[in-house]
Motif scaffolding. Structure first.
Motif, PDB file in Angstrom:
ATOM      1  N   ASP A  25     -18.364  59.753 -52.483  1.00  0.00           N
ATOM      2  CA  ASP A  25     -17.143  58.952 -52.612  1.00  0.00           C
ATOM      3  C   ASP A  25     -15.891  59.823 -52.491  1.00  0.00           C
ATOM      4  O   ASP A  25     -14.963  59.483 -51.745  1.00  0.00           O
ATOM      5  N   ALA A  26     -15.863  60.930 -53.201  1.00  0.00           N
ATOM      6  CA  ALA A  26     -14.702  61.837 -53.149  1.00  0.00           C
ATOM      7  C   ALA A  26     -14.540  62.442 -51.755  1.00  0.00           C
ATOM      8  O   ALA A  26     -13.422  62.636 -51.260  1.00  0.00           O
ATOM      9  N   PHE A  27     -15.651  62.734 -51.124  1.00  0.00           N
ATOM     10  CA  PHE A  27     -15.685  63.299 -49.778  1.00  0.00           C
ATOM     11  C   PHE A  27     -15.023  62.336 -48.788  1.00  0.00           C
ATOM     12  O   PHE A  27     -14.138  62.725 -48.008  1.00  0.00           O
ATOM     13  N   TYR A  28     -15.408  61.066 -48.840  1.00  0.00           N
ATOM     14  CA  TYR A  28     -14.851  60.103 -47.884  1.00  0.00           C
ATOM     15  C   TYR A  28     -13.408  59.738 -48.184  1.00  0.00           C
ATOM     16  O   TYR A  28     -12.658  59.423 -47.252  1.00  0.00           O
ATOM     17  N   LEU A  32     -11.048  60.148 -44.956  1.00  0.00           N
ATOM     18  CA  LEU A  32     -10.292  58.998 -44.454  1.00  0.00           C
ATOM     19  C   LEU A  32      -8.786  59.196 -44.554  1.00  0.00           C
ATOM     20  O   LEU A  32      -8.025  58.531 -43.841  1.00  0.00           O
ATOM     21  N   ALA A  33      -8.355  60.101 -45.395  1.00  0.00           N
ATOM     22  CA  ALA A  33      -6.926  60.390 -45.522  1.00  0.00           C
ATOM     23  C   ALA A  33      -6.462  61.433 -44.500  1.00  0.00           C
ATOM     24  O   ALA A  33      -5.262  61.664 -44.350  1.00  0.00           O
ATOM     25  N   ASP A  34      -7.392  62.041 -43.784  1.00  0.00           N
ATOM     26  CA  ASP A  34      -7.082  63.115 -42.833  1.00  0.00           C
ATOM     27  C   ASP A  34      -6.732  62.526 -41.466  1.00  0.00           C
ATOM     28  O   ASP A  34      -7.577  61.933 -40.801  1.00  0.00           O
ATOM     29  N   LYS A  35      -5.493  62.694 -41.055  1.00  0.00           N
ATOM     30  CA  LYS A  35      -5.007  62.134 -39.782  1.00  0.00           C
ATOM     31  C   LYS A  35      -5.763  62.720 -38.579  1.00  0.00           C
ATOM     32  O   LYS A  35      -5.921  62.050 -37.564  1.00  0.00           O
ATOM     33  N   GLU A  36      -6.217  63.966 -38.689  1.00  0.00           N
ATOM     34  CA  GLU A  36      -6.950  64.587 -37.573  1.00  0.00           C
ATOM     35  C   GLU A  36      -8.315  63.940 -37.345  1.00  0.00           C
ATOM     36  O   GLU A  36      -8.879  64.047 -36.261  1.00  0.00           O
ATOM     37  N   ILE A  39      -9.485  59.071 -35.804  1.00  0.00           N
ATOM     38  CA  ILE A  39     -10.065  58.492 -34.589  1.00  0.00           C
ATOM     39  C   ILE A  39     -11.573  58.291 -34.719  1.00  0.00           C
ATOM     40  O   ILE A  39     -12.135  57.357 -34.162  1.00  0.00           O
ATOM     41  N   TYR A  40     -12.217  59.135 -35.487  1.00  0.00           N
ATOM     42  CA  TYR A  40     -13.672  59.086 -35.615  1.00  0.00           C
ATOM     43  C   TYR A  40     -14.143  58.008 -36.593  1.00  0.00           C
ATOM     44  O   TYR A  40     -15.322  57.657 -36.606  1.00  0.00           O
ATOM     45  N   PHE A  41     -13.230  57.490 -37.394  1.00  0.00           N
ATOM     46  CA  PHE A  41     -13.615  56.517 -38.425  1.00  0.00           C
ATOM     47  C   PHE A  41     -12.990  55.150 -38.218  1.00  0.00           C
ATOM     48  O   PHE A  41     -13.223  54.237 -39.010  1.00  0.00           O
ATOM     49  N   LYS A  42     -12.226  55.020 -37.133  1.00  0.00           N
ATOM     50  CA  LYS A  42     -11.607  53.735 -36.825  1.00  0.00           C
ATOM     51  C   LYS A  42     -12.725  52.705 -36.599  1.00  0.00           C
ATOM     52  O   LYS A  42     -13.658  52.947 -35.843  1.00  0.00           O
ATOM     53  N   ASP A  43     -12.621  51.597 -37.276  1.00  0.00           N
ATOM     54  CA  ASP A  43     -13.581  50.492 -37.162  1.00  0.00           C
ATOM     55  C   ASP A  43     -14.996  50.845 -37.636  1.00  0.00           C
ATOM     56  O   ASP A  43     -15.953  50.151 -37.296  1.00  0.00           O
ATOM     57  N   HIS A  97     -13.521  69.439 -46.403  1.00  0.00           N
ATOM     58  CA  HIS A  97     -13.361  68.281 -47.296  1.00  0.00           C
ATOM     59  C   HIS A  97     -14.535  68.163 -48.264  1.00  0.00           C
ATOM     60  O   HIS A  97     -14.347  67.748 -49.411  1.00  0.00           O
ATOM     61  N   LEU A  98     -15.723  68.523 -47.807  1.00  0.00           N
ATOM     62  CA  LEU A  98     -16.877  68.500 -48.707  1.00  0.00           C
ATOM     63  C   LEU A  98     -16.684  69.511 -49.834  1.00  0.00           C
ATOM     64  O   LEU A  98     -16.890  69.196 -51.009  1.00  0.00           O
ATOM     65  N   VAL A  99     -16.251  70.701 -49.489  1.00  0.00           N
ATOM     66  CA  VAL A  99     -15.999  71.729 -50.506  1.00  0.00           C
ATOM     67  C   VAL A  99     -14.905  71.264 -51.466  1.00  0.00           C
ATOM     68  O   VAL A  99     -15.049  71.375 -52.691  1.00  0.00           O
ATOM     69  N   ALA A 100     -13.826  70.696 -50.926  1.00  0.00           N
ATOM     70  CA  ALA A 100     -12.728  70.221 -51.770  1.00  0.00           C
ATOM     71  C   ALA A 100     -13.196  69.089 -52.697  1.00  0.00           C
ATOM     72  O   ALA A 100     -12.786  69.030 -53.863  1.00  0.00           O
TER      73      ALA A 100
END
Length: 176
Positions: A25-28, A32-36, A39-43, A97-100
């Motif tokens: 949950d924290a990972f996503y 999802l907040a990462d603008k870079e 594109i990979y998570f749209k829809d 992001h996984l580490v964070a």
């Protein structure tokens, strides 16, 4: 002679399935907040995606199956994303992001290091996947180019035959 007790799997040392769910949950939230990465998570079906991530991490944090073909597995799961440009750089961002996410949940650094040691070797599959899609795209373009060339050659031949027929038809009319 002392019998060594087997160390529990990483999943258990992280806190078990509830802890893994919190990590995913924290990972996503971060991804999802990462603008870079947007594109990979749209829809994307996020419920399905998070469930798949949970199952995958649960697997690699316990015991990776002996017959696991990481390259083919990652390629099939990410083929659409490779076509959008997913590769090694994006893997690095996601791994960060996984580490964070782990750090935000106060996971101890030795366990984070162990997660990194399991996840980081997967990077090559993303580099290879991006290269494979690029090769497939190049081959497809070459095929399209050949088809166009054959169509053009066919059109030239057809025009040539038509001109030849008209010429001889006109010539025959003049001789009559």
């Amino acid at each position: 002679m002392a019998i060594e007790k087997e160390q529990p799997y990483l999943l258990e040392r992280l806190g078990g399935e509830p802890a893994l769910k919190a990590v995913v949950d924290a990972f996503y939230v971060r991804i999802l907040a990462d603008k870079e990465l947007e594109i990979y998570f749209k829809d994307a079906d996020m419920v399905k995606l998070k469930r798949g991530q949970y199952v995958f991490l649960k697997s690699v944090f316990t015991k990776i199956p002996d017959k696991f073909n990481g390259s083919e597995f990652m390629y099939e799961k990410h083929k659409r994303l490779f076509r959008l440009g997913l590769g090694g750089n994006e893997f690095d961002i996601v791994a960060g992001h996984l580490v964070a996410a782990l750090q935000s949940l106060k996971v101890k650094q030795p366990l984070i290091d162990e997660v990194v040691s399991i996840v980081s070797p997967l990077r090559i599959y993303f580099v290879e996947g991006a290269e494979r899609v690029a090769k497939e795209a190049k081959k497809a373009q070459q095929t399209r180019d050949m088809q166009i060339l054959f169509l053009a050659a066919g059109a030239v031949l057809s025009v040539s035959l038509l001109v030849h027929k008209i010429y001889h038809s006109t010539k025959n009319d003049e001789e009559s």
